[in-house]
Write an enzyme that holds these catalytic residues in place. Structure first.
Site: not given
Length: 353
Positions: A175, A307, A177, A258-260, A289
């Protein structure tokens, strides 16, 4: 428009801080109501929705990612309480796992994220993590505390470190990013780009970075020297990276997320590092987290951050602006700039009389 006819915007979270001129016009065009922190706690917030405390509002506005989420996930319990007058939910942040966008679409509410405002920041940070996995940056940046650790790292790190150049970078999710990460890696490091996504890019877009589309995630994992996860969280909560898929990766490969954090089985990642299948890992997001996996913290091959990837002042400014512009567009009868679930909204058919 007269004050009595102005659409109502429900502003959840802190006041706007940076785009003050834009917000001044926003307040002229719309009636902005901002519930207090106490009113934004889940039970009280749902009570307020049931009571129509904030009227038949037309939009929900969340300009920051670190406030405005006090009420928890917008789910099957909360969304039915939103008035039918609401047409748009515009929020800060690139992810949207905190709201059931499918259910919002069923109610005719378009959800707009602000990924476009954070693409540059996240991509820059991903480049750092990619470099960290190839150059053992955690080891190198934590070894100057004593002469012994300095000497050990200076002597041993070079033969375990590699230039990213000509290595194959596999991006899961190309996408905004994901593409920006690939573009930077291609131009800065001359990496070879492969990717997997549910929607393939146009030939022209692929040609910009000589990207090769692969037909399955399994194929991407098997081919890549470094894998970057850049896809939204799955609605069903399933892991994208688990022990079975990690076993498909090359021995001595690398992984960046770097997503979830919810997309990754971190215990399986720790196992893969300890077995030598992964020689470098960079995680900006974490499964639980703000608690970070203890095994991963203890491994010198693993770079962990809090994050922070999207966290720049420019991103915050962009979140505010994009959220306001999305609401302004929709409430004035125009198309939103960054819709997430527009394709799921069923528009009523016109009846020819």
């Amino acid at each position: 428009m007269g004050s009595e006819t102005k659409p109502i915007v429900l502003h959840i979270g802190d006041p706007v801080k940076w785009n003050l001129d834009l917000y001044s016009q926003f307040e002229k065009d719309f009636t902005v109501i901002r519930p207090s922190t106490e009113e934004r706690q889940r039970d009280e917030f749902m009570k307020g929705l049931k009571e129509k405390r904030w009227g038949d509002f037309n939009a929900i506005f969340r300009p920051f990612w670190n406030t405005g989420g006090e009420m928890g996930r917008w789910d099957k319990d909360m969304i039915p309480l939103v008035p039918e007058s609401c047409k748009i939910f515009a929020s800060a942040g690139a992810g949207f796992d905190w709201a059931d966008v499918d259910l919002l679409a069923e109610r005719g509410i378009v959800y707009c994220n602000s990924a476009a405002a954070s693409s540059e920041a996240v991509a820059d940070f991903a480049i750092f993590l990619i470099l960290a996995t190839f150059r053992n940056l955690k080891w190198c940046t934590t070894s100057s505390s004593s002469p012994a650790t300095f000497t050990e790292c200076h002597a041993l790190a070079p033969v375990l470190s590699h230039n990213p150049r000509n290595h194959k970078l596999g991006v899961i999710g190309l996408g905004n990013i994901g593409f920006e990460i690939a573009r930077k890696a291609y131009h800065a490091f001359h990496m070879k780009i492969i990717y997997f996504d549910v929607i393939r890019k146009s030939p022209a877009r692929e040609a910009e970075i000589e990207a090769q589309f692969v037909g399955s995630m399994e194929e991407l994992l098997a081919q890549s020297d470094c894998v970057v996860l850049a896809t939204p969280a799955t609605p069903d909560g399933k892991k994208v990276i688990n022990s079975e898929r990690l076993k498909l990766m090359k021995m001595g490969s690398r992984f960046v997320n770097i997503a979830r954090g919810s997309l990754v089985d971190e215990e399986a990642v720790a196992d893969a590092v300890e077995s030598g299948r992964l020689v470098g890992v960079g995680l900006d997001v974490h499964e639980n987290e703000p608690v970070v996996n203890a095994r991963l913290k203890a491994l010198r091959q693993v770079t962990l951050t809090a994050h922070n990837a999207g966290g720049t002042l420019q991103t915050h400014i962009g979140f505010e602006e994009l959220s306001m512009r999305n609401i302004d567009a929709v409430l004035k009868g125009n198309e939103p700039f960054t819709p997430v679930n527009m394709h799921l909204i069923v528009k009523p058919e016109k009846v020819n009389l």
